[in-house]
Design a protein around this motif. Structure first.
Motif, PDB file in Angstrom:
ATOM      1  N   LYS A 290     101.882  14.712 -20.423  1.00 27.18           N
ATOM      2  CA  LYS A 290     101.388  15.398 -19.223  1.00 27.18           C
ATOM      3  C   LYS A 290     100.070  16.096 -19.510  1.00 27.18           C
ATOM      4  O   LYS A 290      99.127  16.044 -18.706  1.00 27.18           O
ATOM      5  N   ARG A 291      99.976  16.750 -20.671  1.00 29.62           N
ATOM      6  CA  ARG A 291      98.727  17.423 -21.052  1.00 29.62           C
ATOM      7  C   ARG A 291      97.628  16.384 -21.287  1.00 29.62           C
ATOM      8  O   ARG A 291      96.464  16.615 -20.946  1.00 29.62           O
ATOM      9  N   PHE A 292      98.001  15.252 -21.877  1.00 30.44           N
ATOM     10  CA  PHE A 292      97.055  14.155 -22.106  1.00 30.44           C
ATOM     11  C   PHE A 292      96.500  13.652 -20.774  1.00 30.44           C
ATOM     12  O   PHE A 292      95.283  13.467 -20.616  1.00 30.44           O
ATOM     13  N   ILE A 293      97.387  13.448 -19.804  1.00 25.15           N
ATOM     14  CA  ILE A 293      96.972  12.939 -18.489  1.00 25.15           C
ATOM     15  C   ILE A 293      96.078  13.951 -17.769  1.00 25.15           C
ATOM     16  O   ILE A 293      95.115  13.583 -17.094  1.00 25.15           O
ATOM     17  N   GLU A 294      96.370  15.246 -17.931  1.00 22.57           N
ATOM     18  CA  GLU A 294      95.540  16.287 -17.296  1.00 22.57           C
ATOM     19  C   GLU A 294      94.090  16.161 -17.759  1.00 22.57           C
ATOM     20  O   GLU A 294      93.156  16.284 -16.954  1.00 22.57           O
ATOM     21  N   VAL A 295      93.905  15.926 -19.063  1.00 18.98           N
ATOM     22  CA  VAL A 295      92.535  15.780 -19.582  1.00 18.98           C
ATOM     23  C   VAL A 295      91.918  14.475 -19.089  1.00 18.98           C
ATOM     24  O   VAL A 295      90.771  14.446 -18.643  1.00 18.98           O
ATOM     25  N   MET A 296      92.707  13.377 -19.162  1.00 18.92           N
ATOM     26  CA  MET A 296      92.178  12.066 -18.783  1.00 18.92           C
ATOM     27  C   MET A 296      91.796  12.009 -17.310  1.00 18.92           C
ATOM     28  O   MET A 296      90.919  11.240 -16.916  1.00 18.92           O
ATOM     29  N   GLU A 297      92.457  12.821 -16.474  1.00 19.94           N
ATOM     30  CA  GLU A 297      92.163  12.804 -15.037  1.00 19.94           C
ATOM     31  C   GLU A 297      91.097  13.828 -14.649  1.00 19.94           C
ATOM     32  O   GLU A 297      90.758  13.947 -13.472  1.00 19.94           O
ATOM     33  N   THR A 298      90.594  14.570 -15.638  1.00 23.62           N
ATOM     34  CA  THR A 298      89.501  15.498 -15.364  1.00 23.62           C
ATOM     35  C   THR A 298      88.212  14.713 -15.160  1.00 23.62           C
ATOM     36  O   THR A 298      87.800  13.942 -16.023  1.00 23.62           O
ATOM     37  N   LEU A 299      87.611  14.885 -14.025  1.00 23.09           N
ATOM     38  CA  LEU A 299      86.379  14.158 -13.724  1.00 23.09           C
ATOM     39  C   LEU A 299      85.175  14.916 -14.277  1.00 23.09           C
ATOM     40  O   LEU A 299      85.052  16.130 -14.056  1.00 23.09           O
ATOM     41  N   PRO A 300      84.285  14.245 -15.007  1.00 21.09           N
ATOM     42  CA  PRO A 300      83.075  14.918 -15.506  1.00 21.09           C
ATOM     43  C   PRO A 300      82.214  15.412 -14.343  1.00 21.09           C
ATOM     44  O   PRO A 300      82.074  14.717 -13.334  1.00 21.09           O
ATOM     45  N   ASP A 301      81.672  16.620 -14.482  1.00 21.00           N
ATOM     46  CA  ASP A 301      80.770  17.149 -13.448  1.00 21.00           C
ATOM     47  C   ASP A 301      79.493  16.325 -13.378  1.00 21.00           C
ATOM     48  O   ASP A 301      78.892  16.177 -12.314  1.00 21.00           O
ATOM     49  N   ILE A 302      79.083  15.808 -14.535  1.00 22.30           N
ATOM     50  CA  ILE A 302      77.842  15.035 -14.614  1.00 22.30           C
ATOM     51  C   ILE A 302      78.199  13.585 -14.930  1.00 22.30           C
ATOM     52  O   ILE A 302      78.822  13.305 -15.950  1.00 22.30           O
ATOM     53  N   ALA A 303      77.829  12.673 -14.046  1.00 17.11           N
ATOM     54  CA  ALA A 303      78.133  11.254 -14.254  1.00 17.11           C
ATOM     55  C   ALA A 303      77.059  10.397 -13.580  1.00 17.11           C
ATOM     56  O   ALA A 303      76.362  10.851 -12.671  1.00 17.11           O
TER      57      ALA A 303
END
Length: 578
Positions: free
Chosen positions: A310-323
């Motif tokens: 769950k913690r792994f998915i939270e990071v993976m689903e964080t969208l970069p502000d700059i893309a």
């Protein structure tokens, strides 16, 4: 279900290995279920025959059983070895994805998150996930087969006794599900607490020189002890819950045997059950209870792995502000014509750091930013390579909005020399070569020569192979600074940002580095942030930036004659005024 679907995607590259693992698990389950039936058949059909028949048949029976257990040996070997290898490969894939995501995330993410906690997610959480990836499907599959198979055979032996057994089992399962639900928050809390321990450790070790300079070892011990104790308390809560969980399940297992003995005695008394059938029944009770016990004991690993994923998915689903935009194009043939147009910026929900700032820098010119700390000079420079995005307005390079070009091409066009130089763990050669992937030895040496560091490197016993130490602790501030300049020489960017590159150095180091910087700045569009005003006297334009925006601009002579903010700063430095 969405978390489960994401988890399953990591099995896809290893689906053949997974199917082979499940097939071996199936064979193991069949062999375990078959043995009591084989024993039952032999007891009723072979061992009741005369001596000659038994002796003639027993050799074949022994070879068949031996072959059966040889097959089980190879299956067990495959499950334990290749099953774990599959889990380790999945862990490696997840770690690669998580590291790549960390590289994609913007500065704003790192402003809000601790390095130690990120390391905990990368190492501790992923190990727990790999254990879940291997043991989860295997344990569930084998246990389900054994439970269903043994239960079906128990029904064939005696239906009424098996239905009583089922009633006790259902109560046991409901109890286990309830206890699991109660334990879930504790396992999540444990993940948070161990992350805090890692965070405290990383922070203390990274700042160990500051710790020792203030003789604050005891303070750091107390801080670490606090996080360590909180983790212990979290583990204590988990183990108390688990103690209750396993003790109650052990009680229910004992209750199953009590029920079987009592009901079996009753059924034997009324003639509906044979004593030999009860013996076989007890053998299958063991096969029925053992997989239930396996699933119960697997609870801790499941909770750890699930909380970690769950913690792994939270990071993976964080969208970069700059893309990059979908329509972003590479920035090519850069001249270095930079325009800040009505630029405003603020961090999160704070008030504006920059408000409606406009600035134009012609190709090949050097512009210096001066002013009090907190005025927005560094922020103004951080916006150019898109470490942060403007809140309003726009920044263009050669007429192209930097938000419309790819990040790689934008940042490859910009070289940055900072006051706080970061040296990577490795050799001097590695640190210089960081400026250009695949640089030749001659290119590295030429960059070092341009940065006035070549002779110093040759004076070292191992020359370019000399180890710099963690964060470059074996080098002086001036030496690290010149290595960072060599990196930028090697990169050879058309745009240069010098962020207080000499402010923390002694006069001799500053002279060496100033010469290097002047050589580096030649024919490049350069933005200089400086507190030592002697280093920017020859800039094409000097811009005075305060928290109220741009207050003054012009060359050194014009600003001195104006007798404003810049003149006051200059006089404070060179005439000893307070």
């Amino acid at each position: 279900m969405s978390i489960l679907k994401k988890f399953i995607t990591y099995y896809r590259p290893y689906k053949n290995l997974f199917y082979a693992d499940m097939f071996c698990a199936l064979l193991v389950s069949i062999i375990d279920l078959a043995f009591p039936q084989i024993l039952n058949y032999l007891a009723k059909n072979l061992f009741t025959q005369d001596k000659g028949v038994i002796l003639n048949a027993i050799g074949f029976v022994g070879i068949s059983l031996l072959l059966m257990y040889v097959i089980k040996y190879f299956c067990q070997y495959f499950i334990i070895s290749w099953g774990h290898i599959m889990g380790a490969r999945m862990e490696t894939d997840m770690r690669k994805d998580l590291f790549s995501q960390f590289q994609r995330l913007s500065f704003s993410y790192y402003d809000k998150n601790n390095t130690g906690e990120m390391m905990s997610k990368l190492v501790v959480d992923l190990f727990d996930i790999s254990e879940l990836a291997h043991h989860g499907p295997e344990n569930v599959f084998i246990s389900a087969l054994k439970i269903v198979g043994s239960f079906s055979i128990l029904l064939l032996i005696n239906v009424r006794m098996t239905l009583i057994l089922l009633l006790v089992t259902i109560i046991m399962v409901f109890f286990s599900v309830y206890k699991n639900y109660k334990m879930a928050p504790s396992f999540s809390d444990s993940r948070i607490k161990i992350a805090a321990v890692n965070s405290s450790l990383q922070d203390s070790l990274a700042g160990v020189r500051v710790v020792k300079s203030f003789a604050n070892e005891n303070l750091e011990r107390l801080k670490f002890q606090k996080h360590n104790h909180e983790f212990l308390e979290s583990k204590n809560r988990i183990y108390k819950l688990m103690g209750s969980f396993h003790a109650w399940n052990s009680f229910f297992e004992g209750l199953l045997y009590v029920v079987i003995i009592v009901s079996g005695g009753i059924f034997i008394a009324d003639g509906s059950l044979k004593v030999s059938d009860l013996a076989i029944y007890v053998l299958y009770i063991n096969l029925f209870i053992t997989p239930i016990d396996v699933l119960i004991n697997y609870t801790e690993s499941f909770q750890k792995g699930y909380a970690g994923f769950k913690r792994f998915i939270e990071v993976m689903e964080t969208l970069p502000d700059i893309a990059d935009k979908d329509t972003a194009e590479p920035l090519t043939d850069v001249k270095g014509d930079i325009i800040y147009k009505n630029v405003s910026f603020r961090y999160n929900d704070d008030s504006n750091v920059l408000d409606n700032v406009s600035l134009a820098i012609k190709p090949g010119k050097t512009i210096a930013l001066v002013g009090p700390s907190g005025g927005g000079k560094t922020t103004l420079c951080s916006l150019l390579p898109r470490f942060y995005d403007v809140t309003a307005g726009s920044i263009t390079i050669d007429g192209k909005d930097i938000r419309d070009v790819t990040l790689d091409s934008l940042r490859n066009a910009i070289g940055i020399v900072q006051q706080d130089v970061y040296m990577f763990d490795g050799s001097i050669r590695d640190n210089i070569a960081y400026g250009k992937a695949g640089a030749t030895e001659m290119e590295i040496i030429e960059a070092a020569q341009n940065a006035n560091i070549h002779e110093f490197i040759l004076s070292l016993e191992q020359g370019y192979d000399s180890y710099v130490g963690e964060r470059g602790v074996r080098l002086s501030g001036g030496q690290k600074q010149r290595l960072s300049i060599a990196r930028v020489f090697l990169k050879n960017p058309p745009i240069l940002i010098l962020d207080e590159a000499t402010s923390a150095l002694d006069n001799e180091s500053e002279r060496y580095i100033q010469n290097s910087l002047e050589k580096l700045s030649k024919n490049r569009t350069t933005i200089v942030i400086a507190h030592r005003l002697s280093t920017i006297k020859n800039s094409d334009e000097i811009v005075v930036v305060t928290d109220e925006g741009i207050q003054e601009r012009g060359d050194h002579k014009q600003l001195i004659e104006k007798a404003g903010i810049y003149a006051r700063y200059y006089n404070m430095q060179f005439e000893g005024l307070e």
